[in-house]
Design an enzyme around this catalytic site. Sequence first.
Site, mmCIF file in Angstrom:
data_model
loop_
_atom_site.group_PDB
_atom_site.id
_atom_site.type_symbol
_atom_site.label_atom_id
_atom_site.label_comp_id
_atom_site.label_asym_id
_atom_site.label_seq_id
_atom_site.Cartn_x
_atom_site.Cartn_y
_atom_site.Cartn_z
ATOM 1 N N ARG A 292 -9.197 0.400 3.169
ATOM 2 C CA ARG A 292 -8.246 1.391 2.642
ATOM 3 C C ARG A 292 -6.899 0.718 2.358
ATOM 4 O O ARG A 292 -6.164 1.172 1.486
ATOM 5 C CB ARG A 292 -8.005 2.497 3.686
ATOM 6 C CG ARG A 292 -9.086 3.548 3.760
ATOM 7 C CD ARG A 292 -8.626 4.690 4.640
ATOM 8 N NE ARG A 292 -7.249 5.005 4.321
ATOM 9 C CZ ARG A 292 -6.369 5.519 5.177
ATOM 10 N NH1 ARG A 292 -6.720 5.781 6.413
ATOM 11 N NH2 ARG A 292 -5.135 5.779 4.805
ATOM 12 N N LYS B 257 0.842 -1.216 0.000
ATOM 13 C CA LYS B 257 0.000 0.000 0.000
ATOM 14 C C LYS B 257 0.868 1.255 0.000
ATOM 15 O O LYS B 257 0.656 2.173 -0.790
ATOM 16 C CB LYS B 257 -0.899 0.013 1.239
ATOM 17 C CG LYS B 257 -1.506 1.385 1.527
ATOM 18 C CD LYS B 257 -2.375 1.399 2.763
ATOM 19 C CE LYS B 257 -1.708 1.861 4.024
ATOM 20 N NZ LYS B 257 -1.515 3.294 4.176
ATOM 21 N N ASN B 258 1.837 1.282 0.908
ATOM 22 C CA ASN B 258 2.585 2.537 1.064
ATOM 23 C C ASN B 258 3.510 2.815 -0.120
ATOM 24 O O ASN B 258 3.780 3.970 -0.434
ATOM 25 C CB ASN B 258 3.329 2.552 2.405
ATOM 26 C CG ASN B 258 2.350 2.707 3.563
ATOM 27 O OD1 ASN B 258 1.191 3.064 3.361
ATOM 28 N ND2 ASN B 258 2.793 2.421 4.776
ATOM 29 N N CYS C 57 -5.239 8.185 9.073
ATOM 30 C CA CYS C 57 -5.754 7.725 10.368
ATOM 31 C C CYS C 57 -5.453 8.740 11.461
ATOM 32 O O CYS C 57 -4.477 9.477 11.385
ATOM 33 C CB CYS C 57 -5.120 6.381 10.707
ATOM 34 S SG CYS C 57 -5.580 5.096 9.551
ATOM 35 N N ASP D 178 2.937 0.038 12.262
ATOM 36 C CA ASP D 178 1.736 -0.412 11.551
ATOM 37 C C ASP D 178 1.335 -1.842 11.924
ATOM 38 O O ASP D 178 0.291 -2.328 11.490
ATOM 39 C CB ASP D 178 1.937 -0.318 10.027
ATOM 40 C CG ASP D 178 2.065 1.124 9.571
ATOM 41 O OD1 ASP D 178 1.746 2.032 10.358
ATOM 42 O OD2 ASP D 178 2.493 1.350 8.424
ATOM 43 N N ARG E 210 -0.535 15.078 13.323
ATOM 44 C CA ARG E 210 0.279 14.561 12.208
ATOM 45 C C ARG E 210 0.685 15.755 11.337
ATOM 46 O O ARG E 210 0.160 15.947 10.236
ATOM 47 C CB ARG E 210 -0.493 13.513 11.398
ATOM 48 C CG ARG E 210 -0.738 12.235 12.195
ATOM 49 C CD ARG E 210 -1.410 11.168 11.373
ATOM 50 N NE ARG E 210 -0.490 10.492 10.467
ATOM 51 C CZ ARG E 210 -0.855 9.485 9.659
ATOM 52 N NH1 ARG E 210 -2.098 9.054 9.669
ATOM 53 N NH2 ARG E 210 0.021 8.914 8.856
ATOM 54 N N PRO E 211 1.625 16.567 11.842
ATOM 55 C CA PRO E 211 2.001 17.779 11.105
ATOM 56 C C PRO E 211 2.784 17.453 9.824
ATOM 57 O O PRO E 211 3.239 16.325 9.640
ATOM 58 C CB PRO E 211 2.900 18.521 12.103
ATOM 59 C CG PRO E 211 3.430 17.474 13.013
ATOM 60 C CD PRO E 211 2.414 16.368 13.052
ATOM 61 N N ILE E 212 2.938 18.478 8.955
ATOM 62 C CA ILE E 212 3.759 18.274 7.743
ATOM 63 C C ILE E 212 4.866 19.338 7.675
ATOM 64 O O ILE E 212 5.340 19.674 6.598
ATOM 65 C CB ILE E 212 2.910 18.256 6.444
ATOM 66 C CG1 ILE E 212 2.040 19.499 6.316
ATOM 67 C CG2 ILE E 212 2.069 17.011 6.343
ATOM 68 C CD1 ILE E 212 1.472 19.685 4.910
HETATM 69 N N1 EPU Z 1 6.147 14.171 11.854
HETATM 70 C C1 EPU Z 1 6.300 15.496 12.193
HETATM 71 N N2 EPU Z 1 6.366 16.427 11.181
HETATM 72 C C2 EPU Z 1 6.298 16.062 9.872
HETATM 73 C C3 EPU Z 1 6.131 14.688 9.531
HETATM 74 C C4 EPU Z 1 6.072 13.759 10.555
HETATM 75 O O1 EPU Z 1 6.362 15.851 13.371
HETATM 76 O O2 EPU Z 1 6.363 16.936 9.000
HETATM 77 C C5 EPU Z 1 6.036 13.149 12.927
HETATM 78 C C6 EPU Z 1 4.665 12.464 12.919
HETATM 79 O O3 EPU Z 1 3.711 13.218 13.640
HETATM 80 C C7 EPU Z 1 4.974 11.129 13.539
HETATM 81 C C8 EPU Z 1 6.409 10.852 13.048
HETATM 82 O O4 EPU Z 1 6.957 12.113 12.648
HETATM 83 O O5 EPU Z 1 4.973 11.249 14.921
HETATM 84 C C9 EPU Z 1 6.525 9.871 11.898
HETATM 85 O O6 EPU Z 1 5.650 10.252 10.828
HETATM 86 P P1 EPU Z 1 5.927 9.850 9.318
HETATM 87 O O7 EPU Z 1 6.030 11.104 8.522
HETATM 88 O O8 EPU Z 1 7.061 8.895 9.245
HETATM 89 O O9 EPU Z 1 4.592 9.062 8.962
HETATM 90 P P2 EPU Z 1 3.635 9.262 7.715
HETATM 91 O O10 EPU Z 1 4.425 9.542 6.500
HETATM 92 O O11 EPU Z 1 2.551 10.177 8.096
HETATM 93 C C10 EPU Z 1 3.758 6.749 6.975
HETATM 94 C C11 EPU Z 1 2.788 5.666 6.627
HETATM 95 C C12 EPU Z 1 2.081 5.213 7.890
HETATM 96 C C13 EPU Z 1 3.127 4.702 8.873
HETATM 97 C C14 EPU Z 1 4.181 5.780 9.125
HETATM 98 C C15 EPU Z 1 5.327 5.319 10.003
HETATM 99 C C16 EPU Z 1 2.106 6.106 4.373
HETATM 100 C C17 EPU Z 1 1.063 6.578 3.424
HETATM 101 N N3 EPU Z 1 1.817 6.173 5.657
HETATM 102 O O12 EPU Z 1 3.012 7.808 7.574
HETATM 103 O O13 EPU Z 1 1.236 4.135 7.508
HETATM 104 O O14 EPU Z 1 2.504 4.398 10.096
HETATM 105 O O15 EPU Z 1 4.738 6.229 7.875
HETATM 106 O O16 EPU Z 1 5.939 4.191 9.468
HETATM 107 O O17 EPU Z 1 3.163 5.666 3.950
HETATM 108 C C18 EPU Z 1 -0.586 2.682 7.784
HETATM 109 O O18 EPU Z 1 -0.213 2.093 6.758
HETATM 110 O O19 EPU Z 1 -1.472 2.235 8.547
HETATM 111 C C19 EPU Z 1 0.042 3.949 8.146
HETATM 112 C C20 EPU Z 1 -0.479 4.772 9.035
#
Ligand code: EPU
Length: 414
Positions: A395, A22-23, A117, A303, A122-124
């Site tokens: 999903r 998926k990812n 989820c 996950d 979940r900031p960016i």
């Molecule tokens: N974070 C920040 N700022 C940012 C980005 C992230 O503070 O700009 C923090 C997040 O809040 C979190 C941590 O950094 O505490 C890690 O977040 P990450 O960015 O790695 O996660 P993501 O990209 O939002 C992806 C997967 C998730 C998986 C996580 C961790 C996808 C589409 N989603 O999320 O998958 O849990 O990496 O491995 O690839 C799932 O498949 O169920 C799922 C949630």
Amino acid sequence: MKKYLINGGNRLHGEISVQGSKNSAVAILIACIITDGEILLTNLPDISDVTNCLKILTYYGCDVQYQDKNTVRIKTGYQENRPLPEELAKTMRASSYLLGALLSRFGSCRLPESGGCNFGKRPIDFHINALKALGAYENTENDTLTAHNGLTAGNIFFPAKTVGGTVNAIIAAAKARGTTVIHNAAREPHIKDLASFLNSCGAEIFGAGSDTVIINGKRKLHGCKYKIDYDMIEAGTYMLAALASNGKICCKNTPVSEMQSFFSVLKKLGAVITAKNNSICVSGKNLRPIETVTAPYPGFPTDLQPQLCTLLGIVKGNSTVKETIFENRFLYAKELLKAGFVYDIDGRLMRITGIQRYRSAEFTATDLRGGAALAIAALNADGKSSLKNVEYIERGYSQFAKKLASVGADIREE
Ligand code: EPU
């Protein structure tokens, strides 16, 4: 709204074919926006996150044709820049990858309110800072990022591991002028898969899968034929479901080398892991309680944390699991209380006391992996359970109920 009706107690036994990741799929699909030509993607998982990515591609003018349910042909090159409607952006977290893709393609983008989820904040901010390092300018008045003369290469330092931030940075840098270096990049297998896909389209990305990724920006990327890697989280979910049912499941096409930390945890539990032809089989009785911690790859994946905790809920003794990635990924535990789950939470640490067996109940899925975890509990429970909000599960898992039924579960959709 769809629900699953589950009559628990059957031992799961048999073979399941693992789906495409998926990812990887969601990252690769959004990355198609920066290519020109025709792309043939195979091994795509048949899940709603993929369908929604394809809707996004169509919205930006790509021609999308399914060849079969796991193969899609995408003709890019006819895109136009416009703001993504909120209902599409909110369907999933991966819509945030449009930041890198649209900036690269058109030189500007509006910040999408991405979904995904609910695990707390979940900031960016890491994504945006990475794009600023490549020359993007943020206008907070109209929520846009702009790179007037196109993106230029830069040095990106992530303060902490971020999968999404690394995906965005790779997509943006693939065509940025010059050589970009990403420091402290996420190492998840789907980062490597995304880079291999882009390299098949003519990109020059080195080191994906390690902490440092080096990218020589190319002016143009062409089409390609690409097979998406297999989904370690799906494989892990069915293996944990088998253990919770006292059964034995073999997963065909398990991405073994990506699942070392998962298999170490299974070993600590006392599970038996064997290989048969192209399948990895997992079974086990009298499992032992464990202490474990989620961590960025190659650590134990967050996950699989809900599914693991659900299994530990029926392993005699006291276990602990620390969630280090998300501030609140224990939402499902309250639902599991209905089945008799015994736990307490201390910050990010969950302490679990194993009971003998779950009770049947009327569950409501809280999120994608939490939903799968509740299904695992219902499969273990004595009697009839129902599980609502299974759209969350769908999903990320293709044919979830059908695959479980094929290995002996009494589960049907209503
Ligand atoms: N974070 C920040 N700022 C940012 C980005 C992230 O503070 O700009 C923090 C997040 O809040 C979190 C941590 O950094 O505490 C890690 O977040 P990450 O960015 O790695 O996660 P993501 O990209 O939002 C992806 C997967 C998730 C998986 C996580 C961790 C996808 C589409 N989603 O999320 O998958 O849990 O990496 O491995 O690839 C799932 O498949 O169920 C799922 C949630």
